[in-house]
Design a protein around this motif. Structure first.
Motif, PDB file in Angstrom:
ATOM      1  N   CYS A  42      23.547  18.265  34.018  1.00 46.04           N
ATOM      2  CA  CYS A  42      24.497  17.512  33.194  1.00 46.04           C
ATOM      3  C   CYS A  42      25.233  18.472  32.269  1.00 46.04           C
ATOM      4  CB  CYS A  42      23.772  16.461  32.346  1.00 46.04           C
ATOM      5  SG  CYS A  42      22.880  15.246  33.324  1.00 46.04           S
ATOM      6  N   ARG A  43      26.482  18.163  31.972  1.00 50.67           N
ATOM      7  CA  ARG A  43      27.313  19.023  31.133  1.00 50.67           C
ATOM      8  C   ARG A  43      26.870  18.965  29.677  1.00 50.67           C
ATOM      9  NH1 ARG A  43      33.226  18.057  28.783  1.00 50.67           N
ATOM     10  NH2 ARG A  43      33.624  20.190  28.078  1.00 50.67           N
ATOM     11  N   PRO A  44      26.547  20.135  29.101  1.00 45.25           N
ATOM     12  CA  PRO A  44      26.301  20.169  27.659  1.00 45.25           C
ATOM     13  C   PRO A  44      27.626  19.964  26.909  1.00 45.25           C
ATOM     14  CG  PRO A  44      25.258  22.037  28.757  1.00 45.25           C
ATOM     15  CD  PRO A  44      26.185  21.394  29.745  1.00 45.25           C
ATOM     16  N   PRO A  45      27.597  19.272  25.780  1.00 41.56           N
ATOM     17  CA  PRO A  45      28.821  19.060  25.006  1.00 41.56           C
ATOM     18  C   PRO A  45      29.514  20.392  24.680  1.00 41.56           C
ATOM     19  CG  PRO A  45      27.041  17.727  24.131  1.00 41.56           C
ATOM     20  CD  PRO A  45      26.438  18.637  25.158  1.00 41.56           C
ATOM     21  N   ASN A  46      30.824  20.397  24.801  1.00 40.98           N
ATOM     22  CA  ASN A  46      31.641  21.584  24.509  1.00 40.98           C
ATOM     23  C   ASN A  46      31.251  22.804  25.332  1.00 40.98           C
ATOM     24  OD1 ASN A  46      33.117  20.170  22.453  1.00 40.98           O
ATOM     25  ND2 ASN A  46      31.314  20.404  21.153  1.00 40.98           N
ATOM     26  N   ASN A  47      30.643  22.580  26.485  1.00 44.99           N
ATOM     27  CA  ASN A  47      30.221  23.667  27.385  1.00 44.99           C
ATOM     28  C   ASN A  47      29.290  24.671  26.719  1.00 44.99           C
ATOM     29  OD1 ASN A  47      31.601  22.553  29.511  1.00 44.99           O
ATOM     30  ND2 ASN A  47      33.360  23.913  29.331  1.00 44.99           N
ATOM     31  N   ARG A  48      28.512  24.220  25.760  1.00 46.59           N
ATOM     32  CA  ARG A  48      27.563  25.127  25.111  1.00 46.59           C
ATOM     33  C   ARG A  48      26.450  25.490  26.094  1.00 46.59           C
ATOM     34  NH1 ARG A  48      23.112  22.250  24.603  1.00 46.59           N
ATOM     35  NH2 ARG A  48      23.154  20.089  23.910  1.00 46.59           N
ATOM     36  N   THR A  49      25.715  26.554  25.782  1.00 47.49           N
ATOM     37  CA  THR A  49      24.557  26.947  26.579  1.00 47.49           C
ATOM     38  C   THR A  49      23.486  25.868  26.452  1.00 47.49           C
ATOM     39  OG1 THR A  49      25.052  29.277  26.184  1.00 47.49           O
ATOM     40  CG2 THR A  49      22.801  28.739  26.890  1.00 47.49           C
ATOM     41  N   PRO A  50      22.856  25.479  27.547  1.00 44.69           N
ATOM     42  CA  PRO A  50      21.781  24.482  27.448  1.00 44.69           C
ATOM     43  C   PRO A  50      20.655  24.962  26.536  1.00 44.69           C
ATOM     44  CG  PRO A  50      22.394  24.855  29.743  1.00 44.69           C
ATOM     45  CD  PRO A  50      23.085  25.907  28.933  1.00 44.69           C
ATOM     46  N   SER A  51      20.084  24.025  25.807  1.00 45.73           N
ATOM     47  CA  SER A  51      18.962  24.346  24.915  1.00 45.73           C
ATOM     48  C   SER A  51      17.705  24.605  25.733  1.00 45.73           C
ATOM     49  CB  SER A  51      18.714  23.190  23.949  1.00 45.73           C
ATOM     50  OG  SER A  51      18.172  22.080  24.658  1.00 45.73           O
ATOM     51  N   ALA A  52      16.720  25.210  25.099  1.00 45.26           N
ATOM     52  CA  ALA A  52      15.430  25.450  25.762  1.00 45.26           C
ATOM     53  C   ALA A  52      14.816  24.131  26.231  1.00 45.26           C
ATOM     54  CB  ALA A  52      14.482  26.184  24.816  1.00 45.26           C
ATOM     55  N   HIS A  53      14.934  23.091  25.413  1.00 43.20           N
ATOM     56  CA  HIS A  53      14.406  21.780  25.791  1.00 43.20           C
ATOM     57  C   HIS A  53      15.128  21.228  27.022  1.00 43.20           C
ATOM     58  CE1 HIS A  53      12.937  17.677  25.620  1.00 43.20           C
ATOM     59  NE2 HIS A  53      14.198  17.255  25.558  1.00 43.20           N
ATOM     60  N   GLU A  54      16.438  21.348  27.059  1.00 41.67           N
ATOM     61  CA  GLU A  54      17.214  20.859  28.208  1.00 41.67           C
ATOM     62  C   GLU A  54      16.868  21.633  29.468  1.00 41.67           C
ATOM     63  OE1 GLU A  54      20.888  19.523  25.299  1.00 41.67           O
ATOM     64  OE2 GLU A  54      20.975  21.442  26.363  1.00 41.67           O
TER      65      GLU A  54
END
Length: 181
Positions: A82-94
């Motif tokens: 799924c796309r992270p908001p504003n194309n940010r790097t996915p979090s460790a949790h994600e």
């Protein structure tokens, strides 16, 4: 056991499900020569439902075409679906929440070679701790076969000719791995 595409396409395991338009599962042949793995869908992919259909994907498949690999030979997916908001790097949790989907895809697709694009993908599939500048072009053995990391095509779009040349050299290695018996 085949991946449960219905469960994946309706996944709500993390907060990315609240902001996405759709889950971008991946696409390609059932037994690909190459699995191309990116970080996460961008806006074009979230809207279109396919991975690597934006500018980065166009560059990537032009470069792969230069070494004789077509998109039709590749299964294309992302670490996070799924796309992270504003194309940010996915979090460790994600990343951790989506990891079972990636493992299931790798087990289901069983590519001959894995190509990881960028730091996030390389760390997720190969366990690298160092950045892509130190790990690109390194052949790593996975359970399913060899793999290699290179720069994400977005870095080449930003970084110009030097990054493009490094990617071209890495993709020559990928081509030689794909051709192994």
């Amino acid at each position: 056991m085949p991946i449960d595409l219905v469960a994946l396409s309706t996944c709500t395991r993390c907060d990315l499900s609240l902001t996405r338009q759709r889950v971008v599962i991946g696409s390609g042949p059932a037994s690909p020569a190459l699995l191309v793995l990116g970080e996460a869908p961008g806006r074009s992919e979230d809207e279109g439902g396919e991975p690597f259909i934006g500018r980065s994907g166009q560059l990537l498949f032009r470069l792969l075409g230069e070494v004789g690999i077509t998109r039709a030979e590749c299964f294309v997916t992302n670490v996070v679906k799924c796309r992270p908001p504003n194309n940010r790097t996915p979090s460790a949790h994600e990343l951790e929440t989506c990891r079972p989907w990636l493992r299931a895809q790798l087990d289901d697709v069983r590519p001959r070679v894995v190509l990881a694009l960028g730091n996030t993908a390389a760390r997720s599939v190969f366990g690298y701790q160092q950045g892509i500048g130190l790990t690109h072009g390194r052949v790593t053995q996975l359970d399913s076969g060899p793999g290699l990391a290179t720069y994400h095509p977005a870095a080449a779009l930003r970084g110009g000719a030097a990054v493009l040349e490094l990617m071209r050299a890495d993709l020559q290695i990928v081509k030689s791995l794909v051709e192994l018996p």
